[in-house]
Design a protein around this motif. Structure first.
Motif, short mmCIF file in Angstrom:
data_model
loop_
_atom_site.label_atom_id
_atom_site.label_comp_id
_atom_site.label_asym_id
_atom_site.label_seq_id
_atom_site.Cartn_x
_atom_site.Cartn_y
_atom_site.Cartn_z
N GLN A 173 -38.11 29.26 7.83
CA GLN A 173 -37.37 29.53 9.05
C GLN A 173 -35.86 29.41 8.80
O GLN A 173 -35.43 28.94 7.75
CB GLN A 173 -37.82 28.58 10.15
N ALA A 174 -35.06 29.83 9.78
CA ALA A 174 -33.61 29.78 9.61
C ALA A 174 -33.13 28.36 9.33
O ALA A 174 -32.13 28.15 8.63
CB ALA A 174 -32.92 30.35 10.84
N HIS A 175 -33.82 27.38 9.91
CA HIS A 175 -33.54 25.98 9.61
C HIS A 175 -34.78 25.35 8.97
O HIS A 175 -35.90 25.66 9.37
CB HIS A 175 -33.16 25.21 10.88
N PRO A 176 -34.61 24.48 7.98
CA PRO A 176 -35.74 23.95 7.23
C PRO A 176 -36.72 23.16 8.09
O PRO A 176 -36.32 22.34 8.92
CB PRO A 176 -35.06 23.03 6.19
N ASP A 177 -38.00 23.40 7.87
CA ASP A 177 -39.08 22.73 8.60
C ASP A 177 -39.98 22.02 7.60
O ASP A 177 -40.66 22.66 6.79
CB ASP A 177 -39.88 23.76 9.41
N GLN A 183 -38.34 35.32 9.25
CA GLN A 183 -39.28 36.16 9.99
C GLN A 183 -40.18 35.31 10.87
O GLN A 183 -40.38 34.11 10.62
CB GLN A 183 -40.13 37.00 9.02
N ILE A 184 -40.71 35.92 11.90
CA ILE A 184 -41.64 35.21 12.79
C ILE A 184 -42.81 34.65 11.98
O ILE A 184 -43.40 35.35 11.15
CB ILE A 184 -42.17 36.16 13.89
N ASP A 185 -43.11 33.38 12.20
CA ASP A 185 -44.23 32.67 11.56
C ASP A 185 -44.04 32.44 10.05
O ASP A 185 -44.97 31.98 9.38
CB ASP A 185 -45.56 33.39 11.79
N SER A 186 -42.86 32.76 9.52
CA SER A 186 -42.61 32.49 8.11
C SER A 186 -42.52 30.99 7.86
O SER A 186 -42.12 30.21 8.74
CB SER A 186 -41.30 33.14 7.67
#
Length: 273
Positions: free
Chosen positions: A101-105, A95-98
């Motif tokens: 994210q789709a790729h690890p941060d 989701q936005i601002d989660s």
């Protein structure tokens, strides 16, 4: 069966259910590779790696880089189950601002040691981390988890060559060899076989195992960690894409597809609800 192995198998099964629910909720995410990698991740986080979920930045911790960053649902699930963050956060995946994210941060999600997404880069980073540990006289092990499709990237082989020539210590490369990639079988694309011989030619020690068999993968990873004190070790983990859900197994169509309501129900029934 060893009691601890049985417990790890139960954790893996629960993780599979969570992966499916998370991707279904987001209606996005890479389910096939997440299901193939989860036994590897559970073995690492619940048995093999030296970590402290309450202190993710502990300098002495073992590191893991998920080079195949698109398989983040499996990664996030393992981290949550191990206690790095509340499992309720999994509902915010992609989701936005989660934080998930789709790729690890690494700047958003506790427990993520390096931000990934662009394939082929994780092993190079892992080499740098492993060498930094040696320079600083730290005893941690760096694990890099890659997909077999990813190993078609040239940078992987440059990194393999460097680590083999330099005999980089405390480095374990784990290959999730499910033999299926984005839109085809690996055998119909760039076939890596004989993969073990290629890695040995690059001066890596090689351990080959069944990656979805908990006892086998645990033993292989323990051996690899021990042997990495003398130089780089590669673990070839032979896995099944979509492992655990019959209609997803070995199907490239389930590389990055979310299940609908009916498919989720069928999958959960196979996994014992």
């Amino acid at each position: 069966m060893d009691e601890q192995i049985w417990e790890l198998e139960q954790i893996s099964n629960e993780c599979r259910k969570t992966i499916l629910k998370m991707i279904h909720h987001a209606q996005n995410g890479h389910v096939g590779g997440s299901l193939s990698e989860i036994d590897i991740l559970v073995a690492l986080y619940f048995k093999i790696m030296k970590i402290d979920p309450e202190n993710p930045g502990w300098i002495e911790r073992d590191r893991l880089i998920l080079s195949k960053g698109h398989s983040s649902p499996g990664y996030y699930t393992a981290l949550a189950k191990r206690g790095y963050f509340d499992e309720a956060l999994l509902d915010s995946f992609d989701q936005i601002d989660s934080r998930l994210q789709a790729h690890p941060d690494m700047n958003k999600c506790p427990g993520v040691d390096y931000s990934t997404g662009s394939l082929g880069q994780g092993l190079s980073v892992g080499i740098g981390i492993a060498e930094a540990g040696i320079i600083k006289n730290l005893s941690f092990t760096t694990f890099v988890l890659m997909g077999d499709g990813e190993t078609q990237e040239g940078q992987i082989w440059e990194a393999l060559m460097y680590a083999g020539v330099k005999q980089v210590k405390n480095l374990v490369a784990v290959f999730d060899c499910n033999k299926v990639q984005l839109s085809t079988l690996l055998s119909d694309s760039i076939d890596l076989s004989p993969f073990s011989d290629k890695l040995k030619a690059f001066r890596w020690r090689v351990v080959e195992t069944e990656g979805n068999h908990m006892e086998d993968i645990s033993s292989a990873l323990i051996r690899a960690k021990e042997e990495s004190s003398s130089g780089p070790v590669a673990v070839i983990a032979n896995t099944v894409k979509g492992c655990g859900v019959s209609f997803m197994e070995n199907k490239y169509q389930w590389h990055g597809k979310a299940p609908n309501d009916e498919q989720l129900e069928l999958a959960l029934q196979e996994l014992g609800r």
